[in-house]
Design an enzyme around this catalytic site. Sequence first.
Site, PDB file in Angstrom:
ATOM      1  N   LEU A 233      85.023  44.740  24.026  1.00  0.00           N
ATOM      2  CA  LEU A 233      84.635  44.757  22.620  1.00  0.00           C
ATOM      3  C   LEU A 233      84.557  43.359  22.033  1.00  0.00           C
ATOM      4  CD1 LEU A 233      86.772  47.750  21.337  1.00  0.00           C
ATOM      5  CD2 LEU A 233      84.349  47.736  21.911  1.00  0.00           C
TER       6      LEU A 233
ATOM      7  N   GLY B  19      88.502  36.060  22.539  1.00  0.00           N
ATOM      8  CA  GLY B  19      88.805  34.796  21.895  1.00  0.00           C
ATOM      9  C   GLY B  19      89.445  33.873  22.896  1.00  0.00           C
TER      10      GLY B  19
ATOM     11  N   PHE C 241      92.673  33.281  23.417  1.00  0.00           N
ATOM     12  CA  PHE C 241      93.928  33.689  24.025  1.00  0.00           C
ATOM     13  C   PHE C 241      93.924  35.128  24.532  1.00  0.00           C
ATOM     14  CE2 PHE C 241      95.118  30.286  21.065  1.00  0.00           C
ATOM     15  CZ  PHE C 241      95.645  29.403  21.986  1.00  0.00           C
TER      16      PHE C 241
ATOM     17  N   LYS D 207      94.264  45.404  23.368  1.00  0.00           N
ATOM     18  CA  LYS D 207      94.319  43.966  23.134  1.00  0.00           C
ATOM     19  C   LYS D 207      95.130  43.344  24.266  1.00  0.00           C
ATOM     20  CE  LYS D 207      93.949  43.719  18.092  1.00  0.00           C
ATOM     21  NZ  LYS D 207      94.570  43.156  16.883  1.00  0.00           N
TER      22      LYS D 207
ATOM     23  N   ASP E  10      89.693  40.131   5.561  1.00  0.00           N
ATOM     24  CA  ASP E  10      88.362  40.261   6.171  1.00  0.00           C
ATOM     25  C   ASP E  10      87.911  41.717   6.118  1.00  0.00           C
ATOM     26  OD1 ASP E  10      86.016  39.511   7.364  1.00  0.00           O
ATOM     27  OD2 ASP E  10      86.830  39.434   9.384  1.00  0.00           O
TER      28      ASP E  10
END
Length: 833
Positions: A546, A549, A551, A585, A689
């Site tokens: 999906l 980044g 890290f 994640k 956000d």
Amino acid sequence: SSLTGQINQSILACVCRSPLGMSRGQILDEDISASSQWSDSTAAKYGRLDCEEGDGAWCPEIAGEPENMNEFLQIDLRSLHFITLVGTQGRHAGGIGNEFAQTYKIKYSRDGSRWISWRNRQGKEVIEANRNAYDIVLKDLEPPIIARFIRFMPVIDHSMNVCMRVELYGCEWLDGLVSYNSPVGQQMTLNGQYIYLNDSVYDGAMSNSMTEGLGQLTDGMCGLDDFTHSHVYNVWPGYDYVGWTNESFPNGYVEIMFEFDRTRNFTTMKVHCNNMFSRRVKTFQKVVCYFRSESDWEATPISFSPVMDDVNPSARFVTVSLYNHMASAIKCQYYFSDIWMMFSEITFQSDTAMYNTTLSPPKTGPPIRDDPTHKVDDSNTRILIGCLVAIIFILVAIIVIILWRQVWQKMLEKVSRRMLDDELTASLSIQSETFTYNNNSPSSVPSEQETSSTYERIFPLGPDYQEPSRLVRKLPEFSQTSEDTGELQIVQEGVPHYAEADIVNLQGVTGGNTYAVPALTMDLLSGKDVAVEEFPRKLLTFKEKLGEGQFGEVHLCEAEGIQDFMDEDFSFDVIENQTVLVAVKMLRTDANKNARNDFLKEIKIMSRLKDPNIIRLLAVCMSSDPLCMITEYMENGDLNQFLSRHEPEGMIALLSNAPTVSYSNLHHMATQIASGMKYLSSLNFVHRDLATRNCLVGKNFTIKIADFGMSRNLYSGDYYRIQGRAVLPIRWMSWESILLGKFTTSSDVWAFGVTLWEMLTFCKEQPYSQLSDEQVIENTGEFFRDQRRQIYLPQPPMCPDPVYKLMLSCWHRNTKERPSFQEIHHTLLDCKP
């Protein structure tokens, strides 16, 4: 254009808040020194914020005198830096130590010999610091410091031992300006009121003139259109400007000399001037600049005359071309065009000289009038042309090499990514499903210099990205601006400044927006751990990537039997033994220590968020690397993509045979978003956000608010890059978030209004699609000015008047006039179709 320049200057001042390397080790041990130390294990090199090496901090050997100010921790930054923020922490050493500095002072130097005591804009030297050994206290430096050497000097009263760990935040001072010399600013009498136009933060010598210092002309703060008002709270009229009257200058001009760190190639000078001509204040009529390369001033100056403006009273930047002159000092004479002339900021654009300055390059400026004709030395011209041709060939060769290396690096990245995918396949024991990855996702190869601080920098799509909440603008939700008169008064009397509130900022695995947690909810991190079940990796089947980044990554997976690992208060609406779609994640195995700690903190916070309209943490995989957290994922994906695939009910949908969503369903989804945000705001969480890309859609139009939309390459166009340093979702942001870096529940309300507009337009276009990014930023300036020239998003065709009225209330200039999420939720329930 002048407004855009002011806004970009303000944004740059916010963005220039990166950690300079105490925590990350970029500042070397040999660049950290101290006046004394308890022992070798409490030496200066151990005074790094959030590090536990040695005995856990720098601790001075305290002398016998009370209030001893001779002890200091000194940092050499190797070059001039613009420092906007400092952080301090005490020594707890895993529970053994309890030493910290309650107050301290700062001294700084640009050359290592002349030391200057920092004072805030009200003249106060002492900075309030820590109240325990654990918490990190961040303090804004207003005014900011331009220096190479910094000293932290604890105020010691002998009631307790003192130890410190510190960090500096800012950016390199690219102007290279080390001092400016000018006449002292003067005083105006206006309607019986004194307007003080002196340079109140100048750090050099001041008598009849100001020498060897820097001050308000380089503090990054541009003055308002009305010079009698100020950005700064509780200061005198005229504070933002340095001004002079022509009555004191018989030659008709004010002369300012600028000294730089080395010989530079100057392209432009920008002068922020007031132009309130109704008060007999105008921009300068003409400027004449002289240049000094080594010891002598050039005989021939350049001259520039801006166009006078007697129509628009707005303050503005006047850009003066310096035609690539080589100089280490510039002397400019600014000529009056009216009684008063006022400047608030002067900046220079230049490159460091790369060749011998004894060679005078040809001037590319306009011809000087009355300059006598002279012969051109043909031999020198031929030599110069030959040198230029050689330089061009060298540059072409360099470009070819760079392009070749980039191609080679991309090939290596593809190979490394394929190897990483293979490792993931093996480590997660995927038995029945082949890995499928989104080839549009950008590769991200972390480097040592890109590693992020716990408190600021993250990289959602690459090392240049920075999420706005990491700009260390930690303003608590109850801190407001005084906006009734159109003045920016950032801190009110009696209201805690954001640096006085602890906020846990997590950099996030993928750079996705994790929530800001103010001090009001710090008990979430200090209480007993919430048990989160360990989930067997072998039961995860990867479907697609999906986002990613620096890290970590976010993968869409199917989880087998995860219902057995859930709390009693949570249930899945799925058939027994059916696999469940989840988002995983994943923290990369090579992530640094800060990223790992943040991952654990994020798990702790997420485990406590329990609301039907907030994505839930389901389980974790912590027994071995890579660490994973497993969260809900809705089968219909994010709301932006969901709505863009549908049409409103009506004739067009019937003719095209497209899938439809009724207004009733849209209203139901909007009410759920409001309910989820009501829950977050009740905990004083700030999302920062909120948008349709961060809302997930399930069965029966169920909505759950998520936070990893920013990590997706699909939405990179929704984020505006500011001078290569930061990425902001400006089309969803409130004016105070863009101009002040202030993120509160009220700014989330603004974003909710934009999200509601997205939904009622079926996400067919970006908000303000008719405006460029720069025009969007300029429009926020109109909200601040509040002169009824701001542009609002239009009412969508299928939007009822009461709902559009609700949107407009979310976009009130004054944050106090915006509704709360509780009021928004109640309003949506009342106007249910």
